[in-house]
Design a protein around this motif. Structure first.
Motif, mmCIF file in Angstrom:
data_model
loop_
_atom_site.group_PDB
_atom_site.id
_atom_site.type_symbol
_atom_site.label_atom_id
_atom_site.label_comp_id
_atom_site.label_asym_id
_atom_site.label_seq_id
_atom_site.Cartn_x
_atom_site.Cartn_y
_atom_site.Cartn_z
ATOM 1 N N PRO A 89 0.797 -1.225 0.000
ATOM 2 C CA PRO A 89 0.000 0.000 0.000
ATOM 3 C C PRO A 89 0.833 1.279 0.000
ATOM 4 N N ASP A 90 2.076 1.238 0.507
ATOM 5 C CA ASP A 90 2.884 2.460 0.571
ATOM 6 C C ASP A 90 3.651 2.737 -0.722
ATOM 7 N N VAL A 91 3.460 1.931 -1.767
ATOM 8 C CA VAL A 91 4.160 2.108 -3.041
ATOM 9 C C VAL A 91 3.381 3.096 -3.890
ATOM 10 N N SER A 92 4.103 4.053 -4.427
ATOM 11 C CA SER A 92 3.485 5.062 -5.272
ATOM 12 C C SER A 92 3.124 4.461 -6.626
ATOM 13 N N VAL A 93 1.888 4.693 -7.044
ATOM 14 C CA VAL A 93 1.451 4.219 -8.352
ATOM 15 C C VAL A 93 2.257 4.904 -9.447
ATOM 16 N N ASP A 94 2.568 6.172 -9.249
ATOM 17 C CA ASP A 94 3.366 6.906 -10.239
ATOM 18 C C ASP A 94 4.754 6.283 -10.412
ATOM 19 N N ALA A 95 5.369 5.883 -9.286
ATOM 20 C CA ALA A 95 6.696 5.260 -9.347
ATOM 21 C C ALA A 95 6.631 3.931 -10.093
ATOM 22 N N LEU A 96 5.549 3.204 -9.934
ATOM 23 C CA LEU A 96 5.386 1.948 -10.670
ATOM 24 C C LEU A 96 5.153 2.213 -12.149
ATOM 25 N N MET A 97 4.349 3.209 -12.438
ATOM 26 C CA MET A 97 4.005 3.504 -13.825
ATOM 27 C C MET A 97 5.196 4.057 -14.619
ATOM 28 N N ASP A 98 6.020 4.888 -13.992
ATOM 29 C CA ASP A 98 7.159 5.458 -14.742
ATOM 30 C C ASP A 98 8.441 4.635 -14.583
ATOM 31 N N HIS A 99 8.312 3.468 -13.963
ATOM 32 C CA HIS A 99 9.411 2.498 -13.810
ATOM 33 C C HIS A 99 10.585 3.047 -12.998
ATOM 34 N N SER A 100 10.306 3.982 -12.104
ATOM 35 C CA SER A 100 11.382 4.520 -11.259
ATOM 36 C C SER A 100 11.462 3.833 -9.895
ATOM 37 N N HIS A 101 10.543 2.965 -9.598
ATOM 38 C CA HIS A 101 10.552 2.240 -8.325
ATOM 39 C C HIS A 101 11.736 1.270 -8.310
ATOM 40 N N PRO A 102 12.391 1.080 -7.155
ATOM 41 C CA PRO A 102 13.541 0.161 -7.062
ATOM 42 C C PRO A 102 13.232 -1.253 -7.554
#
Length: 88
Positions: free
Chosen positions: A2-15
């Motif tokens: 739940p604490d993961v940003s949807v934007d970070a997932l969508m722009d592939h910047s999540h670790p």
């Protein structure tokens, strides 16, 4: 999570995306290495046979009967011409 940003997932910047990219790159490199080794293993016997055929084509063969003593003299004469440090 739940604490993961949807934007970070969508722009592939999540670790997690970075790890996934690294794992995919590693898998690709290992696959390429395996393919190169497999191709080299197939080429080696073909090349070896070509070398043997080439060398065999250069050799002039003649059947000659000789005694053990004659052969021993030829081997001894050859050994006499080789320096001691080259004897095995």
């Amino acid at each position: 999570r739940p604490d993961v940003s949807v934007d970070a997932l969508m722009d592939h910047s999540h670790p997690a995306w970075q790890r996934l990219k690294a794992v995919e790159l590693l898998a690709q490199l290992l696959s390429q290495l395996q393919s190169r080794r497999a191709r080299a293993a197939l080429r080696a016997p073909v090349f070896e046979n070509k070398v043997i055929d080439f060398v065999a084509g250069l050799v002039k063969s003649a059947d000659k009967t000789m005694t053990r003593e004659e052969l021993a003299k030829i081997i001894q004469a050859d050994d006499d011409g080789v320096p001691e440090e080259h004897h095995h």
